[in-house]
Design an enzyme around this catalytic site. Structure first.
Site, PDB file in Angstrom:
ATOM      1  N   HIS A   1       0.812  -1.224   0.000  1.00 54.01           N
ATOM      2  CA  HIS A   1       0.000   0.000   0.000  1.00 54.01           C
ATOM      3  C   HIS A   1       0.841   1.268   0.000  1.00 54.01           C
ATOM      4  CE1 HIS A   1      -3.256  -2.594   2.176  1.00 54.01           C
ATOM      5  NE2 HIS A   1      -3.253  -2.798   0.867  1.00 54.01           N
TER       6      HIS A   1
HETATM    7  C1  LIG Z   1      -0.009  -7.618  -4.630  1.00 43.73           C
HETATM    8  C2  LIG Z   1      -0.955  -6.543  -4.201  1.00 43.73           C
HETATM    9  C3  LIG Z   1      -2.005  -6.858  -3.348  1.00 43.73           C
HETATM   10  C4  LIG Z   1      -2.888  -5.841  -2.935  1.00 43.73           C
HETATM   11  N1  LIG Z   1      -4.015  -6.193  -2.237  1.00 43.73           N
HETATM   12  C5  LIG Z   1      -4.968  -5.247  -2.010  1.00 43.73           C
HETATM   13  C6  LIG Z   1      -6.238  -5.611  -1.489  1.00 43.73           C
HETATM   14  O1  LIG Z   1      -6.531  -6.786  -1.248  1.00 43.73           O
HETATM   15  N2  LIG Z   1      -7.148  -4.626  -1.280  1.00 43.73           N
HETATM   16  C7  LIG Z   1      -6.874  -3.315  -1.545  1.00 43.73           C
HETATM   17  O2  LIG Z   1      -7.730  -2.463  -1.293  1.00 43.73           O
HETATM   18  N3  LIG Z   1      -5.684  -2.955  -2.045  1.00 43.73           N
HETATM   19  C8  LIG Z   1      -4.743  -3.889  -2.326  1.00 43.73           C
HETATM   20  N4  LIG Z   1      -3.579  -3.531  -2.922  1.00 43.73           N
HETATM   21  C9  LIG Z   1      -3.323  -2.101  -3.166  1.00 43.73           C
HETATM   22  C10 LIG Z   1      -4.143  -1.512  -4.301  1.00 43.73           C
HETATM   23  O3  LIG Z   1      -4.309  -2.437  -5.333  1.00 43.73           O
HETATM   24  C11 LIG Z   1      -3.438  -0.237  -4.794  1.00 43.73           C
HETATM   25  O4  LIG Z   1      -3.340   0.689  -3.734  1.00 43.73           O
HETATM   26  C12 LIG Z   1      -4.162   0.443  -5.925  1.00 43.73           C
HETATM   27  O5  LIG Z   1      -4.384  -0.458  -6.978  1.00 43.73           O
HETATM   28  C13 LIG Z   1      -3.324   1.623  -6.412  1.00 43.73           C
HETATM   29  O6  LIG Z   1      -3.944   2.217  -7.515  1.00 43.73           O
HETATM   30  P1  LIG Z   1      -3.177   3.277  -8.405  1.00 43.73           P
HETATM   31  O7  LIG Z   1      -4.124   3.719  -9.448  1.00 43.73           O
HETATM   32  O8  LIG Z   1      -2.553   4.272  -7.517  1.00 43.73           O
HETATM   33  O9  LIG Z   1      -1.954   2.480  -9.055  1.00 43.73           O
HETATM   34  P2  LIG Z   1      -1.948   1.102  -9.966  1.00 43.73           P
HETATM   35  O10 LIG Z   1      -3.254   0.439  -9.811  1.00 43.73           O
HETATM   36  O11 LIG Z   1      -0.730   0.424  -9.558  1.00 43.73           O
HETATM   37  O12 LIG Z   1      -1.893   1.683 -11.418  1.00 43.73           O
HETATM   38  C14 LIG Z   1      -0.800   2.314 -12.009  1.00 43.73           C
HETATM   39  C15 LIG Z   1      -0.797   1.914 -13.478  1.00 43.73           C
HETATM   40  O13 LIG Z   1       0.025   2.805 -14.193  1.00 43.73           O
HETATM   41  C16 LIG Z   1       0.850   2.078 -15.080  1.00 43.73           C
HETATM   42  N5  LIG Z   1       2.036   2.883 -15.297  1.00 43.73           N
HETATM   43  C17 LIG Z   1       2.949   3.261 -14.382  1.00 43.73           C
HETATM   44  N6  LIG Z   1       3.884   4.048 -14.942  1.00 43.73           N
HETATM   45  C18 LIG Z   1       3.547   4.178 -16.235  1.00 43.73           C
HETATM   46  C19 LIG Z   1       4.140   4.875 -17.323  1.00 43.73           C
HETATM   47  N7  LIG Z   1       5.252   5.595 -17.179  1.00 43.73           N
HETATM   48  N8  LIG Z   1       3.552   4.781 -18.545  1.00 43.73           N
HETATM   49  C20 LIG Z   1       2.401   4.071 -18.697  1.00 43.73           C
HETATM   50  N9  LIG Z   1       1.808   3.383 -17.698  1.00 43.73           N
HETATM   51  C21 LIG Z   1       2.374   3.448 -16.482  1.00 43.73           C
HETATM   52  C22 LIG Z   1       1.128   0.789 -14.329  1.00 43.73           C
HETATM   53  O14 LIG Z   1       1.588  -0.236 -15.178  1.00 43.73           O
HETATM   54  C23 LIG Z   1      -0.226   0.520 -13.704  1.00 43.73           C
HETATM   55  O15 LIG Z   1      -1.047  -0.204 -14.560  1.00 43.73           O
HETATM   56  C24 LIG Z   1      -2.670  -4.499  -3.345  1.00 43.73           C
HETATM   57  C25 LIG Z   1      -1.604  -4.199  -4.195  1.00 43.73           C
HETATM   58  C26 LIG Z   1      -0.755  -5.199  -4.638  1.00 43.73           C
HETATM   59  C27 LIG Z   1       0.359  -4.835  -5.572  1.00 43.73           C
END
Ligand SMILES: Cc1cc2nc3c(=O)[nH]c(=O)nc-3n(C[C@H](O)[C@H](O)[C@H](O)COP(=O)(O)OP(=O)(O)OC[C@H]3O[C@@H](n4cnc5c(N)ncnc54)[C@H](O)[C@@H]3O)c2cc1C
Length: 547
Positions: free
Chosen positions: A477
């Site tokens: 997280h």
């Molecule tokens: C293994 C794991 C288990 C988890 N379990 C839970 C759970 O059970 N419940 C829960 O609530 N949360 C959980 N989380 C946390 C939750 O999933 C994340 O906090 C949330 O998905 C974050 O969302 P985000 O949009 O910030 O980033 P992300 O969902 O990580 O999205 C970022 C996206 O941007 C893309 N990206 C990054 N840089 C670039 C670039 N330069 N060019 C193009 N694309 C790019 C990445 O590839 C990715 O697809 C977990 C996370 C992980 C990794």
């Protein structure tokens, strides 16, 4: 070399199709007025691993679907081995690889954001966005949505040891709850999950894929955004690489960075927005000195108790254990039911590490197996056993994400700086004691074997701490590296606009000024729902002004 084709222009460019990016792409294209392009560095989410709920552990071994970062090693933690930092890399981002637990945190988390000067971010402000995104199988009520794109459901309890955990929690004197997401979070219970009809409901499945039928939305996968193009302090487009070729696209209205808490600050810094001195050292022109970029990294630091089991009804990677899974595998293939249709972490708790507190400060994740190193400790998992992980819900230690290189394909340095604030240590130690208290209750009598970790020889606080650090981890997280606020360390304002640069926002987990008390997927999606409202209302206002 840049391509010679005419430069494509969209109203909005979204970088990153993760939890936040997918929500934005859907909402910004919904009224049909605006063109939206969403760029994703990873591939489409076609792998079965992204659908089968129990298969999420498989991603830990993938470099195609996982950024698979390693944090800066620390000699007293994991014997100097780096903590593994998995992040989803495909449509859906981390919501396609996560454990699917549906948690929002505590009311006070959001009221605290507002008290820091972030107008419009109190719990009462954000609750409607949680509800708007949610379709809970229990139906609509004051706290839950019944009609949103994100499906939230109760699982069937597959592993009997989880029932023992709930019963033992009650025996140990803790409250039992059937909803961690209503007015009070406190207690032990079963997690609701983002699962629909036995399949993962990621942000891509819920929001992006249904929107792709619209003519005004373009999704480009395997496209690594390398730079935000900024002219006279206005974001006008992005550069990205696909199949080794560089491309440029332009944005009429806004560029929105949704790369997650590790990649968003990396991209800002690569684009010349960050701490001036650090950028100059890497030969990057500083377009805007914003020292908070990459600072304020917060993560749920996590320790565990691992116990051998006398019973053989958990999950084990031994041949016997795998054979035991056969009926459930068949059940899943034919009916999308059984153990594979649910998360491994069926049960858990939000508790107080000490009774004087007024609200929970630790979260427990119960697992019907010997779980360490993100499920990569295969040899350990061959034994029969169960574990419970505890994390510090509101850690005070903060770390950093910094560039190691001006090359966008080189991972940034992630320094969690765990225990730099002494308060986190005490909470973690007390959390281990809470688990031991639950594991000592009568309902575990028929299960309890040897405590493998921290081990009964670890009794005093310092012994528990030293041993716990040997298997220290995170709950995946990371947040806070582009924090929202008005102080010197803030990166975005309460409208999520980057300070000092026009037409540029960050919308993802990185904007959280402080880590919320729970899992971060649903909060990130609610942030994106709210951001979409802000962006559309700014566009509406602009069109009124231009009339
Ligand atoms: C293994 C794991 C288990 C988890 N379990 C839970 C759970 O059970 N419940 C829960 O609530 N949360 C959980 N989380 C946390 C939750 O999933 C994340 O906090 C949330 O998905 C974050 O969302 P985000 O949009 O910030 O980033 P992300 O969902 O990580 O999205 C970022 C996206 O941007 C893309 N990206 C990054 N840089 C670039 C670039 N330069 N060019 C193009 N694309 C790019 C990445 O590839 C990715 O697809 C977990 C996370 C992980 C990794």
């Amino acid at each position: 070399m840049l391509n010679k084709a005419p430069t494509k222009i969209y109203d909005y460019i979204i970088v990153g199709a993760g939890s936040a990016g997918c929500v934005l792409a859907n909402r910004l294209s919904e009224n049909g007025k605006y063109t939206v392009c969403i760029l994703e560095a990873g591939p489409a989410d076609k792998t079965p691993l992204a659908s089968i709920p129990a298969a999420f552990g498989g991603f830990m071994f993938s470099k195609k679907y996982n950024w698979a970062y390693n944090a800066k090693p620390e000699s007293s933690i994991r014997n100097g081995e780096p903590i593994f930092v998995p992040r989803g890399k495909m449509l859906g981002g981390s919501s396609s690889t996560n454990a699917m637990l549906y948690i929002r945190g505590q009311k006070q988390d959001y009221d605290h954001w507002q008290s820091l000067g972030n107008e419009g971010w109190s719990y009462n402000d954000i609750l409607p966005y949680f509800k708007r995104s949610e379709s809970n199988t229990r139906g609509e009520c004051h706290y839950h949505g019944g009609n949103g794109p994100l499906h939230v459901s109760d699982g069937t309890v597959g592993y009997p040891v989880n029932k023992a955990f709930i019963a033992a929690s009650a025996e140990a004197g803790y409250n039992i709850t059937n909803d961690f997401n209503n007015d009070s979070q406190e207690g032990a219970g079963y997690y609701q999950c983002t699962i629909k009809d036995g399949k993962r409901c990621s942000a891509a499945k819920a929001y992006l894929v249904p929107a792709l039928t619209r003519k005004n939305i373009t999704a480009i996968v395997e496209a690594l955004t390398t730079k935000i193009i900024i002219e006279h302090k206005i974001a006008v487009g992005v550069e990205y690489i696909k199949r080794g070729k560089s491309h440029v696209i332009k944005a009429n209205r806004e560029v929105i960075i949704s790369g997650g808490a590790i990649n968003s600050p990396q991209l800002l810094m690569l684009s010349g927005i960050g701490e001036k001195h650090q950028l100059q050292q890497l030969g990057i022109d500083c377009i805007h000195h914003l020292p908070g970029v990459g600072k304020n990294l917060q993560e749920h630091v996590d320790a565990c108790v691992l116990v051998k089991s006398k019973k053989r009804d958990g999950l084990s990677t031994s041949l016997r254990g795998l054979l035991r899974m056969l009926p459930d595998t068949l059940k899943y293939m034919t009916k999308k039911q059984g153990k594979l249709a649910n998360t491994i972490t069926e049960a858990g708790a939000f508790l107080k590490s000490n009774e004087q507190l007024d609200r929970p400060d630790i979260q427990l994740h119960m697992a019907p197996l010997l779980y360490d190193d993100n499920g990569r400790a295969i040899k350990l998992m061959m034994n029969e056993g169960y574990s419970c992980h505890v994390c510090v819900l509101r850690p005070k230690s903060t770390g950093t994400v910094t560039l190691k290189s001006a090359n966008p394909t080189i991972s940034p340095e992630i320094d969690f700086n765990f225990f730099s604030h002494p308060a986190d240590k005490k909470i973690l130690i007390d959390g281990i004691k809470v688990i031991r208290k639950i594991f000592a209750a009568p309902s575990f009598d028929e299960y309890r074997g040897e405590e493998l970790h921290p081990g009964i020889q670890a009794q005093c606080d310092e012994e528990i701490f030293v041993k716990s650090k040997e298997l220290l981890g995170t709950v995946f997280h990371p947040v806070g590296t582009c924090k929202m606020g008005n102080d010197e360390a803030a990166v975005v304002n309460h409208q999520l606009q980057v300070h000092g640069i026009n037409h540029l926002r960050v919308v993802d987990a990185s904007i959280m000024p402080t880590l919320i008390s729970g899992n971060t997927n649903a909060p990130t999606m609610a942030i994106a729902e709210k951001a979409a409202d802000m962006i559309l209302s700014a566009a509406h206002q602009l069109s009124l002004n231009n009339q």
